[in-house]
Structures are given as structure tokens and as C-alpha cells.
Design an enzyme around this catalytic site. Structure first.
Site, mmCIF file in Angstrom:
data_model
loop_
_atom_site.group_PDB
_atom_site.id
_atom_site.type_symbol
_atom_site.label_atom_id
_atom_site.label_comp_id
_atom_site.label_asym_id
_atom_site.label_seq_id
_atom_site.Cartn_x
_atom_site.Cartn_y
_atom_site.Cartn_z
ATOM 1 N N ARG A 11 0.981 -1.108 -0.116
ATOM 2 C CA ARG A 11 0.194 -0.041 0.050
ATOM 3 C C ARG A 11 1.067 1.052 -0.059
ATOM 4 O O ARG A 11 2.041 1.119 0.696
ATOM 5 C CB ARG A 11 -0.901 0.185 0.991
ATOM 6 C CG ARG A 11 -1.845 -1.218 1.405
ATOM 7 C CD ARG A 11 -2.384 -1.227 2.678
ATOM 8 N NE ARG A 11 -3.511 -2.310 2.707
ATOM 9 C CZ ARG A 11 -3.207 -3.617 3.211
ATOM 10 N NH1 ARG A 11 -2.024 -3.662 3.832
ATOM 11 N NH2 ARG A 11 -4.165 -4.341 3.141
ATOM 12 N N HIS A 113 -2.817 3.310 -6.192
ATOM 13 C CA HIS A 113 -3.309 2.259 -5.586
ATOM 14 C C HIS A 113 -3.429 1.028 -6.569
ATOM 15 O O HIS A 113 -3.755 -0.149 -6.251
ATOM 16 C CB HIS A 113 -4.545 2.456 -4.723
ATOM 17 C CG HIS A 113 -5.174 0.952 -4.006
ATOM 18 N ND1 HIS A 113 -4.667 0.620 -2.740
ATOM 19 C CD2 HIS A 113 -6.110 0.185 -4.492
ATOM 20 C CE1 HIS A 113 -5.142 -0.014 -2.486
ATOM 21 N NE2 HIS A 113 -6.241 -0.559 -3.280
ATOM 22 N N ARG A 116 -1.149 -1.806 -6.739
ATOM 23 C CA ARG A 116 -1.277 -2.871 -5.885
ATOM 24 C C ARG A 116 -2.161 -3.960 -6.398
ATOM 25 O O ARG A 116 -1.891 -5.058 -6.350
ATOM 26 C CB ARG A 116 -1.831 -2.233 -4.596
ATOM 27 C CG ARG A 116 -2.017 -3.333 -3.613
ATOM 28 C CD ARG A 116 -2.528 -2.723 -2.380
ATOM 29 N NE ARG A 116 -3.279 -3.548 -1.296
ATOM 30 C CZ ARG A 116 -2.755 -4.534 -0.415
ATOM 31 N NH1 ARG A 116 -1.456 -4.659 -0.530
ATOM 32 N NH2 ARG A 116 -3.482 -5.089 0.177
ATOM 33 N N HIS A 140 -3.868 -8.906 3.353
ATOM 34 C CA HIS A 140 -5.499 -9.006 3.311
ATOM 35 C C HIS A 140 -5.798 -9.466 4.424
ATOM 36 O O HIS A 140 -5.350 -10.833 4.956
ATOM 37 C CB HIS A 140 -6.175 -9.608 2.262
ATOM 38 C CG HIS A 140 -6.125 -9.002 0.930
ATOM 39 N ND1 HIS A 140 -6.006 -9.785 -0.434
ATOM 40 C CD2 HIS A 140 -5.827 -7.706 0.589
ATOM 41 C CE1 HIS A 140 -5.968 -8.798 -1.235
ATOM 42 N NE2 HIS A 140 -5.739 -7.660 -0.867
ATOM 43 N N TYR A 149 -8.859 -11.584 -7.314
ATOM 44 C CA TYR A 149 -8.066 -11.921 -8.098
ATOM 45 C C TYR A 149 -8.197 -13.382 -8.606
ATOM 46 O O TYR A 149 -7.369 -13.897 -9.597
ATOM 47 C CB TYR A 149 -6.538 -11.677 -7.620
ATOM 48 C CG TYR A 149 -6.411 -10.390 -7.127
ATOM 49 C CD1 TYR A 149 -6.246 -9.391 -8.031
ATOM 50 C CD2 TYR A 149 -6.286 -10.175 -5.643
ATOM 51 C CE1 TYR A 149 -6.078 -8.073 -7.433
ATOM 52 C CE2 TYR A 149 -6.264 -9.017 -5.265
ATOM 53 C CZ TYR A 149 -5.989 -7.944 -6.207
ATOM 54 O OH TYR A 149 -6.164 -6.523 -5.704
#
Length: 182
Positions: A11, A113, A116, A140, A149
Site C-alpha cells: 500500500r 493504488h 497494488r 489482506h 484475483y
């Protein structure tokens, strides 16, 4: 910072808080120990707090180059600190520089972002890492966040199933399994 974001999935606040001691060349890892959020250093968002993310050789080389030109290279110094002060870079200044670089390169505007998400998508598309591992690398809290994903994960058998179903010799018009109409 953008290359590091895309190749580690960190991040923005985690990158801003990254210190030289967090780069472990021996283990080929980036240790995420803190984040700079709303003007203060905090522990990362992940459940365990500290996590390790693999460090690609290309990125390790880029960090080595940066360390040779930066006046702030002590273990506790920030990797992406202000070039003249060594202090934390301002989020908005970093975003402006990022948008300017995208424009100069002729690339469409994206959010910082989104780099990421690039990491998560590329790792999932390789198909060599379990979702639980990707969850850990990205920090996460729960696997549901990582599941976004999953569509990028290859499944070699899927293509064979579709090809067999529609292979030469299959007559779609007379196949009893083929629905007719809507």
C-alpha cells in the site's frame, strides 16, 4: 515508488514507511513492519501486522541503485523519504508526481493504488501461488478480499473441457445437450 508498488503490492502508506532495514537481501524479502497513515506511523492493516513479501531481483537492483544516490541510507532511514530532508513524503505530492509521470509516458491515468492491484493480478495469473499465500503477501485480513484475483488464476483443464465440447464433429444443431431458443 511506483515500480516497488507494482512489484510488491505494498500500500502507499506501507511504501512511505519503508526503511532500509526492511529490505532483506539475504532472504529476498521486503518486510512490511509499519505504514504511514494520516500523519502517523502505524502497524500495517494485516491481521499479523508484520509480513514478508518476496523481493524480485530487478527491484532489489533498483533499491541498490537508489541507496547509492540517496543521502539517507542508515538502516532506520526511509527508503522513499523526502530527497532533501529524509522525512516522510506527502501522499498528495507523491500522487501528483505519479500522475505527471504517467502523462509524460503517454499512459492513461490510474490511481497509485491500482499498482497494488497490478501485483495481485500478475501473481494470480502466474498460477504458481496459492490464494492463501497471495493473501499473506498482500496483507489482506480475509481471503474474500484476495478472491477478487481468482478469475486471473489459470486452470489448464478448463480450455480442454471447452475445446472438447466444441470440437470438430460436434454438431451443435443436433446435440441433445444444446439448449434451443432462449
Amino acid at each position: 515508488a511506483p515500480r516497488a508498488a507494482a512489484m510488491t503490492g505494498l500500500r502507499q502508506g506501507e511504501l512511505l514507511a519503508l526503511r532500509w532495514l526492511d529490505l532483506d537481501g539475504t532472504a529476498h524479502k521486503v518486510r512490511v513492519r509499519q505504514a504511514f497513515v494520516r500523519g502517523e506511523f502505524k502497524t500495517p492493516k494485516s491481521r499479523r501486522g508484520v509480513r514478508g513479501v518476496p523481493l524480485a531481483g530487478e527491484l532489489a537492483d533498483a533499491f541498490d541503485e537508489l541507496r547509492h544516490v540517496s543521502p539517507y541510507v542508515d538502516d532506520d532511514d526511509l527508503v522513499f523519504g523526502h530527497p532533501e530532508k529524509g522525512t516522510v513524503l506527502c501522499h498528495s505530492a507523491l500522487s501528483k508526481r505519479f500522475k505527471k509521470a504517467l502523462k509524460a509516458a503517454g499512459l492513461r491515468p490510474i490511481r497509485f493504488h491500482d499498482l497494488r492491484h497490478t501485483f495481485g493480478t500478475c501473481i494470480a495469473a502466474e498460477g504458481k501461488v496459492a490464494p492463501r499465500t497471495l493473501q499473506e503477501w498482500m496483507g489482506h485480513r480475509d481471503i474474500q478480499t484476495t478472491q477478487r484475483y481468482a478469475d486471473y488464476c489459470p486452470n489448464p483443464g478448463e480450455r480442454d473441457v471447452v475445446e472438447a465440447a466444441f470440437s470438430a464433429g460436434t454438431n451443435l444443431g443436433t446435440n441433445p445437450r444444446t439448449p434451443v431458443g432462449n
